[in-house]
Structure formats: structure tokens, C-alpha cells
Scaffold this active site. Structure first.
Site, PDB file in Angstrom:
ATOM      1  N   LYS A 158       0.883  -1.177   0.000  1.00 60.59           N
ATOM      2  CA  LYS A 158       0.000   0.000   0.000  1.00 60.59           C
ATOM      3  C   LYS A 158       0.912   1.217   0.000  1.00 60.59           C
ATOM      4  CE  LYS A 158      -1.975   2.960   1.843  1.00 60.59           C
ATOM      5  NZ  LYS A 158      -1.706   4.357   1.436  1.00 60.59           N
ATOM      6  N   THR A 191       0.760   7.385  13.257  1.00 59.65           N
ATOM      7  CA  THR A 191       0.176   6.315  12.445  1.00 59.65           C
ATOM      8  C   THR A 191       0.741   4.976  12.884  1.00 59.65           C
ATOM      9  OG1 THR A 191       0.391   7.905  10.645  1.00 59.65           O
ATOM     10  CG2 THR A 191      -0.471   5.751  10.073  1.00 59.65           C
ATOM     11  N   GLU A 200       9.062   1.722  11.141  1.00 61.11           N
ATOM     12  CA  GLU A 200      10.086   2.746  10.925  1.00 61.11           C
ATOM     13  C   GLU A 200       9.374   4.081  10.972  1.00 61.11           C
ATOM     14  OE1 GLU A 200      13.242   2.270  10.670  1.00 61.11           O
ATOM     15  OE2 GLU A 200      13.102   0.094  10.631  1.00 61.11           O
ATOM     16  N   CYS A 223      13.262  11.041   7.003  1.00 59.02           N
ATOM     17  CA  CYS A 223      13.195  10.772   8.446  1.00 59.02           C
ATOM     18  C   CYS A 223      14.568  10.901   9.090  1.00 59.02           C
ATOM     19  CB  CYS A 223      12.580   9.407   8.711  1.00 59.02           C
ATOM     20  SG  CYS A 223      13.325   8.097   7.745  1.00 59.02           S
ATOM     21  N   GLU A 253       8.549  16.593  15.186  1.00 61.68           N
ATOM     22  CA  GLU A 253       9.079  16.446  13.831  1.00 61.68           C
ATOM     23  C   GLU A 253       8.336  17.414  12.901  1.00 61.68           C
ATOM     24  OE1 GLU A 253       8.162  12.779  11.753  1.00 61.68           O
ATOM     25  OE2 GLU A 253      10.195  12.695  10.966  1.00 61.68           O
ATOM     26  N   GLY A 283       6.369   5.364   8.225  1.00 55.71           N
ATOM     27  CA  GLY A 283       5.515   6.549   8.173  1.00 55.71           C
ATOM     28  C   GLY A 283       5.598   7.315   9.469  1.00 55.71           C
TER      29      GLY A 283
HETATM   30  O1  TXE Z   1       2.325   9.833   7.054  1.00 60.18           O
HETATM   31  P1  TXE Z   1       1.427   8.626   7.417  1.00 60.18           P
HETATM   32  P2  TXE Z   1       1.842  11.180   6.377  1.00 60.18           P
HETATM   33  C1  TXE Z   1       5.947  11.741   9.234  1.00 60.18           C
HETATM   34  C2  TXE Z   1       6.147  13.187   9.038  1.00 60.18           C
HETATM   35  C3  TXE Z   1       4.888  13.649   8.430  1.00 60.18           C
HETATM   36  C4  TXE Z   1       3.893  12.783   9.131  1.00 60.18           C
HETATM   37  C5  TXE Z   1       2.627  12.577   8.412  1.00 60.18           C
HETATM   38  O2  TXE Z   1       6.308  13.781  10.292  1.00 60.18           O
HETATM   39  O3  TXE Z   1       4.651  14.982   8.667  1.00 60.18           O
HETATM   40  O4  TXE Z   1       4.569  11.545   9.260  1.00 60.18           O
HETATM   41  O5  TXE Z   1       2.850  12.173   7.057  1.00 60.18           O
HETATM   42  C6  TXE Z   1      -0.541   4.925   5.485  1.00 60.18           C
HETATM   43  N1  TXE Z   1      -3.385   2.224   8.787  1.00 60.18           N
HETATM   44  N2  TXE Z   1       6.510  10.916   8.187  1.00 60.18           N
HETATM   45  O6  TXE Z   1       0.488  11.619   6.781  1.00 60.18           O
HETATM   46  O7  TXE Z   1       0.020   9.077   7.557  1.00 60.18           O
HETATM   47  C7  TXE Z   1      -0.541   6.074   4.498  1.00 60.18           C
HETATM   48  O8  TXE Z   1      -1.579   5.936   3.568  1.00 60.18           O
HETATM   49  C8  TXE Z   1      -2.526   1.813   7.850  1.00 60.18           C
HETATM   50  C9  TXE Z   1       7.743  10.291   8.491  1.00 60.18           C
HETATM   51  O9  TXE Z   1       2.026  10.994   4.949  1.00 60.18           O
HETATM   52  O10 TXE Z   1       2.057   7.929   8.537  1.00 60.18           O
HETATM   53  C10 TXE Z   1       0.844   5.951   3.911  1.00 60.18           C
HETATM   54  O11 TXE Z   1       0.880   4.904   2.947  1.00 60.18           O
HETATM   55  N3  TXE Z   1      -1.839   2.647   7.055  1.00 60.18           N
HETATM   56  C11 TXE Z   1       8.042   9.192   7.578  1.00 60.18           C
HETATM   57  C12 TXE Z   1       1.699   5.547   5.131  1.00 60.18           C
HETATM   58  O12 TXE Z   1       0.760   4.977   6.044  1.00 60.18           O
HETATM   59  C13 TXE Z   1      -2.028   3.959   7.214  1.00 60.18           C
HETATM   60  C14 TXE Z   1       7.694   9.404   6.171  1.00 60.18           C
HETATM   61  C15 TXE Z   1       2.428   6.725   5.822  1.00 60.18           C
HETATM   62  O13 TXE Z   1       1.482   7.745   6.082  1.00 60.18           O
HETATM   63  C16 TXE Z   1      -2.927   4.461   8.189  1.00 60.18           C
HETATM   64  C17 TXE Z   1       6.400  10.027   5.994  1.00 60.18           C
HETATM   65  C18 TXE Z   1      -3.616   3.528   9.003  1.00 60.18           C
HETATM   66  N4  TXE Z   1      -4.469   3.909   9.948  1.00 60.18           N
HETATM   67  C19 TXE Z   1       5.891  10.782   6.999  1.00 60.18           C
HETATM   68  N5  TXE Z   1      -2.899   5.820   8.119  1.00 60.18           N
HETATM   69  C20 TXE Z   1       9.393   8.566   7.717  1.00 60.18           C
HETATM   70  N6  TXE Z   1       9.806   8.246   8.928  1.00 60.18           N
HETATM   71  O14 TXE Z   1      10.055   8.277   6.742  1.00 60.18           O
HETATM   72  C21 TXE Z   1      -2.029   6.156   7.142  1.00 60.18           C
HETATM   73  N7  TXE Z   1      -1.509   5.040   6.580  1.00 60.18           N
END
Ligand code: TXE
Length: 490
Positions: free
Chosen positions: A173, A230, A248, A282, A385, A226
Site C-alpha cells: 500500500k 500512524t 520505521e 526521516c 518532527e 511513516g
Molecule cells: O504519514 P502517514 P503522512 C511523518 C512526518 C509527516 C507525518 C505525516 O512527520 O509529517 O509523518 O505524514 C498509510 N493504517 N513521516 O500523513 O500518515 C498512508 O496511507 C494503515 C515520516 O504521509 O504515517 C501511507 O501509505 N496505514 C516518515 C503511510 O501509512 C495507514 C515518512 C504513511 O502515512 C494508516 C512520511 C492507518 N491507519 C511521513 N494511516 C518517515 N519516517 O520516513 C495512514 N496510513
């Protein structure tokens, strides 16, 4: 307008509900394609396909799995330009970076794990002369692979390659914000001869498609990258179902510069660590801790180098800083900088939108790289962050305080330490609470090394052996050697 599809059982298909989300080019602010707004029905179909494909794929000789994954790598390489352009338009990052970092790394991920399985070994424990214990490492079944938008193909393939190489099948996904290179990957998988159902890709939002994948009872393994919040939600659902879980998550990484460092090098790499990929990695060094005796001079030179970065059209070869990934992330960054001002921070450069952009990019989500001083470690700006092109610079007095400040957040992903003293480098590296510590460098990656975070930055490790272990089940087989059993040695 192009509508991309899900990839289920080897075919590109429409989402069951027929609904789509807009996919925006962040450099122009315009919708340019449609991505499936999938739901539990699509996840169900994908999991069924993955389950059906599992027995044959798991039983295939490693050499055969390896050959197909190597073909996928070759095909991505053949179409590197197409992949790079797609990533650039989807994400807003500079095309040059896509060509030289993101897509080459996706190719490497496949090659690395495709060849790793040809060299894998397993353990044998001889129990005196009584028995031999050998460890089987068996694939776990259907893996759910959830990846973010910041390094779309790079991070997706970092999960897909080890999952498939070890004989699992998968439902991926990708982020709904950056789905395009995953779509191209699906096409490449077909051409490479990957059997139908081995990799399935379901596009859509986290709370619908992502959540359905995490909650699916037939998905035994979840690898997630992510945001920390989340990640907590994913763990809440997956843990009571006894799924194997790798998380991660975010970081607020310290970049510690001692006065005895090679300052020239520390300066130029610190600028990259703060702003590469528009600060959306990250591993970005978003808290720059600098020894007080060199602080003012360092800040001055850091600001000068930051001002020299070119913010511009990601398609332009001279661009250092492209667009931020989305309007949401762009607005969040602006809010974070105004919070920093409210908290008493001094904005030394940036802190605003660029003054002039080309006509094409006039509505894009661009933000000037921003350096802030004057804030204590406990304020929100230094705790939360931001995930944008914003860095804070904080002075420290001695090694003890440097370590204390470095550890003063709930995150623990990575850190950099700059010093010419070998003893100090070892001491500080040992004391910093982070899964990865770089000494006199940043983001120097060897794919064999363990990768992951401590504290709120995650659970588990990826990379090399760690990934091969994560995606397999260790089974001990105890074989009695000839002779009488001495008794059950509990
Ligand atoms: O990340 P999300 P977002 C951090 C960064 C950013 C914040 C939000 O601080 O501002 O996260 O970004 C899926 N069940 N990072 O909103 O929501 C979503 O569809 C299952 C750090 O984009 O965590 C996507 O595929 N899956 C990070 C993935 O999770 C779910 C990189 C990440 O989205 C879900 C990106 C759920 N309930 C953002 N909700 C890093 N560490 O590299 C969302 N997703």
C-alpha cells in the site's frame, strides 16, 4: 486524465468501488492523475491473490526467485528516465535527485536482496553427541507493506525486495500522495515474469485501504514506514492479532558539531542533512548542535550556504530544492515556523515562500530553506518532527551537555557526530540514543547494516540480515543422533 489502477493477481484493475482520489503535481499545484480510492474489498481481493500465489512462490528455488527480481531491477534501470520523471512530478523533488538517488536505490534494493538469498546461511547447534539442531528460515505468508511519500519507490522496494526474495507474497500500500512509480513497478513486474499474485499493489488512503490491510487476519506480517502517530495506530490493531511488526517512524535527529571537527566538511554536509529532499527524510539532521566556541561563526557560514541553495522548478537541472510534497505538508511547515517565532526563535534565513517562481510553478508548494536560532531544547519546535526544510541551531558547552541535548527528545532514529577525536567519536556514539550514528558523515548507507530507530522512532530493524530474519520464521529442528536418549533436558 490518466487514472492508474490497482495491481491484483497480475493485472491492473479498477478499484471495486469505482472511486478515485486526485493526484496533484506539487510543483504546479494541479491535479494531473487519478489514484484508486480503494477499500476493504480491494484489499480482500489482493490478499486472496497473494495467498493463492504463496505456495508455489515459497517453493520456487532461490535461484529462480533471484533471477526474476534481478530482471525487475534491470527493467527499472532500462526505464530509469521514465521512473525518475514520474517520481519528480509525483513528489516535487528535483529530477536530478530522482535520477541519481531515488531510482538507482530502488534498483539496488532489488539487486541486493535478490543476491543475498543466494548466499544465505542458517544455524546449526550441535548438542554434544546427542542431537543436531538446525534452523529453518521459512517464509511467513502474505506480508502487508505500507510505505510513505517522501522516498516513494526507494522505500517501497526496500520492503518489497526482501519480502519477495525470502519467498513471501505481498500486498503493498504505497502512499496515496505518490502512487505513480509503484504503478510503473507493477508494469515492470509483469514484464519480468513475476508470477501473478506474488506482488499486489492496492492504492488508496491510510484509514481505509491501509487500515484494512493491517487488520486483515490473513496478513501475518506488517512492515510500516511513516509517521509515529500512524505507527501507534498500526501497532494497536496488529499487536493483539500477533502479527510480526516492523515500524520505521519519525525522527528529530541531532547533528552534533564539536569545535575540533573539520568545519568545512561539517558545514556542507550539515546543509545537506538539514535540507535534502526539502527536509522530508526521516534521517534529516533537523537539530544542529554546535559547540559554543564556534557557534556564531558556524551559524553565519551555515546561513550563507543555505542562502546559496536554489529553490526552483524540480525539472530544472540547477534546482537544489524542489517543491514540498503536498499542500498539507507545505502549510504544516509554515505553521511550524510561525510557532517557532511565537516561541521566541530568531529566523536567520528563509521563513517564507520564495519571491519569484517560474509561471509553471507559481502555484506550487515551495518554501525557502529555513534556519532558526534562540530556542531551548524543550520547546515544541525542538521536540516535534516538522518534516520540512527547517533546522534549528543550538549551542552546547561540553561533551556531556552535547549528549544530553542530543538525547532530549522522544525520538531516537539517527544522529551525526563531527569531531577529529577518535576517542570522543566512540564515546559519544555509544551514548547517543539512536538506531544509527554517523561519524563525520550523514546518510552514508551500506545496505547490509541494521537500520531502524529507538524510542518513538520505531520498533525493529530493517536492512541486510535483519530484513531476511524479519520476513522469515525461524524454526528449530532437533534431530536425535544414534544412541539412547539421555532424558529430556528441559
Ligand atoms: O504519514 P502517514 P503522512 C511523518 C512526518 C509527516 C507525518 C505525516 O512527520 O509529517 O509523518 O505524514 C498509510 N493504517 N513521516 O500523513 O500518515 C498512508 O496511507 C494503515 C515520516 O504521509 O504515517 C501511507 O501509505 N496505514 C516518515 C503511510 O501509512 C495507514 C515518512 C504513511 O502515512 C494508516 C512520511 C492507518 N491507519 C511521513 N494511516 C518517515 N519516517 O520516513 C495512514 N496510513
Amino acid at each position: 486524465m490518466q487514472a492508474i489502477g490497482n495491481f491484483i493477481a497480475g493485472r491492473i484493475v479498477e478499484p471495486a468501488g469505482g472511486r478515485y482520489l486526485d493526484n496533484v503535481d506539487p510543483a504546479t499545484g494541479k491535479t494531473y492523475s487519478q489514484v484508486p480510492h480503494s477499500d476493504a474489498r480491494d484489499v480482500q481481493a489482493a490478499v486472496e491473490a497473494a495467498r493463492e500465489a504463496f505456495p508455489a512462490w515459497a517453493a520456487a528455488p532461490a535461484e529462480q526467485r533471484s533471477a526474476i527480481l534481478l530482471r525487475i531491477a534491470d527493467l527499472i534501470e532500462r526505464s530509469l528516465e521514465q521512473f525518475a520523471m514520474a517520481e519528480c512530478i509525483d513528489n516535487g523533488k528535483p529530477l536530478t535527485r530522482c535520477r541519481t538517488v531515488d531510482i538507482p536505490r530502488a534498483i539496488k534494493n532489488f539487486r541486493f536482496f535478490a543476491t543475498a538469498i543466494l548466499h544465505a546461511r542458517s544455524d546449526l547447534h550441535a548438542t554434544d553427541r546427542e542431537a543436531l539442531n538446525y534452523t529453518l528460515r521459512q517464509p511467513r505468508g502474505v506480508c502487508g507493506l505500507i510505505s510513505p511519500w517522501n522516498l516513494p519507490l526507494y522505500l517501497l522496494t526496500w520492503k518489497v525486495a526482501p519480502a519477495l526474495a525470502t519467498g513471501n507474497t505481498a500486498v503493498a500500500k504505497p502512499s496515496e500522495i505518490t502512487p505513480m512509480t509503484a504503478h510503473l513497478l507493477a508494469q515492470v513486474c509483469v514484464e519480468a515474469g513475476l508470477p501473478a499474485g506474488v506482488l499486489n499493489i492496492v492504492h488508496g488512503e491510510g484509514p481505509t485501504a491501509g487500515a484494512a490491510l493491517v487488520a486483515h487476519p490473513q496478513v501475518s506480517t506488517i512492515s510500516f514506514t511513516g509517521g509515529t502517530q500512524t505507527g501507534a495506530e498500526v501497532a494497536r490493531v496488529a499487536a493483539p492479532m500477533f502479527k510480526k511488526l516492523s515500524l520505521e517512524l519519525g525522527g528529530k535527529n541531532p547533528n552534533v558539531v564539536f569545535a575540533d571537527a573539520d568545519i568545512e566538511q561539517a558545514l556542507s554536509v550539515s546543509v545537506q542533512a538539514a535540507f535534502a529532499n526539502q527536509g522530508q527524510i526521516c534521517l534529516c539532521g533537523s537539530r544542529l548542535l554546535v559547540e559554543r566556541s564556534i557557534f556564531d561563526d558556524f551559524v553565519g557560514r551555515f546561513v550563507e550556504k543555505t542562502r546559496a541553495l536554489t529553490v526552483g522548478d524540480p525539472l530544472d537541472a540547477s534546482t537544489d530544492q524542489g517543491a514540498m510534497v503536498s499542500k498539507v505538508q507545505w502549510m504544516k511547515t509554515q505553521n511550524c515556523v510561525s510557532l517557532a517565532r511565537d516561541e521566541g526563535g530568531a529566523v536567520r534565513c528563509g521563513g517564507r515562500l520564495p519571491e519569484t517562481m517560474s509561471e509553471r510553478c507559481a502555484q506550487g508548494y515551495f518554501y525557502m530553506p529555513t534556519a532558526i536560532t534562540g530556542l531551548g531544547v524543550d520547546c515544541r519546535t525542538n521536540q516535534e518532527e516538522i518534516f520540512g526544510p527547517v533546522v534549528t541551531l543550538i549551542p552546547f558547552d561540553d561533551e556531556r551537555q552535547a549528549v544530553e541535548l542530543a538525547n532530549a527528545t522522544e525520538y531516537g532514529l539517527s544522529a551525526s557526530v563531527w569531531t577529529r577525536s577518535l576517542n570522543r567519536a566512540h564515546r559519544v556514539a555509544e551514548r547517543i540514543e539512536a538506531g544509527v550514528v554517523w561519524v563525520n558523515c550523514w546518510l552514508l548507507r551500506d545496505l547490509r547494516t541494521p537500520f531502524g530507530g529507538m524510542k518513538r522512532s520505531g520498533v525493529g530493524r530493517e536492512g541486510g540480515e535483519e530484513a531476511l530474519r524479519f520476513f522469515t520464521e525461524a524454526k528449530n529442528v532437533c534431530v536425535k543422533l544414534p544412541g539412547e536418549q539421555q532424558g529430556a533436558n528441559l
